[in-house]
Design an enzyme around this catalytic site. Sequence first.
Site, PDB file in Angstrom:
ATOM      1  CB  SER A 167      -0.969  -0.029   1.188  1.00  0.00           C
ATOM      2  OG  SER A 167      -2.093   0.782   0.921  1.00  0.00           O
ATOM      3  CE  LYS A 221     -18.730  21.490   9.342  1.00  0.00           C
ATOM      4  NZ  LYS A 221     -17.419  21.880   8.799  1.00  0.00           N
TER       5      LYS A 221
END
Length: 365
Positions: A167, A221
């Site tokens: 990764s 949000k």
Amino acid sequence: MTNPNGPTIPHPFQSPATPPPVYFPPPMYYPPAPQPQRGGFARAIFTTLAVSILGFSITLNIYLLLMNGVFSGETSPTKRTILQAGDASQIVAVLSIDGPIFDQTLAELEPVIADIEAESGVKAIVLEINSPGGGVTASDILYDRLLRLKKSSNVPLVISMGALATSGGYYVACAGDHVIAQRTTWTGNIGVLFPRIGVSELAKKWGVEDTTLASTGADFKDAGSSLREETPEERAYWQGLIDEAFVAFKDVVVAGRKLDRATVDKIANGKVYSASDALKLKLIDQVGYFDDAVAKASAMAGLSGAQVVRFERQVGFWDALAGANQTASASPMIQTRVGETTIQLDRKLASDILSPRPLYLYRGQ
């Protein structure tokens, strides 16, 4: 004999019906016999000498450590260890990334990289990577820093993979000009993780309700709250952000490994590859070991009789004494009461669990 008119007189040889109690004297306890003291004076002298020598040794070591810490340990952020003697004007610098890649990794590596950059004798670099990856941003910053190091120093960069270069570890490896993996290395794992824990069902069970307010019109949000069920729109929103980071990863592989996009799209499936498979897929250039990486870096730079020097972070005496190189959490605890149960959580751990963040990280260890 019995007298009918008087008291009965017992026969002089007749035993009474109940024998009188018998009393034994209490046991006597005697102190142990004193043992002869053998060599008492000689033993005392030996003990005194041993304690004196030990005390002097401890004092001397503390003094030497203090002098080393005060006069040498703090003068340079980088420790240099010569791995192979040679021409000091032709240096193969060795740099290591060992462990997950996060902000702390960048802070520790930056002064070491800067020191390599400032050393005019450095003609080639070998980067050892043994890492499962880490943060998306941290991996990208480190990758970019290595590219700038190559450009400013105008030297080849050879990657030497250890047990893991997965990764984010592979992301960083793509900055190399030549990538070597050991035959037991696991690498690849190209993809993005976005760990989250949903506890909405648990919250319902305990009567906990998320009453967070967001400004009007900012519908996303509060997206990602672990205390309520996720909407399809929120999931699509997060998926878009993750996929964008995935595209960035594949762009790095395309540029670093000089592969076409279709090939990378096929390889970038999140799988971990063995060294032999990675070689077939052109994710690496060679199967070999650290010595092979040093030899390749020397050959690429046209060096002969180069000196191989490991550059690493210098931990000064005072830092070591204070435990500055420790990463254990010392953040305050969060304490809350749910029903009759009191729950305590480390504040940083709670933040890591509850705050979503993308990761270039292999979690199959």
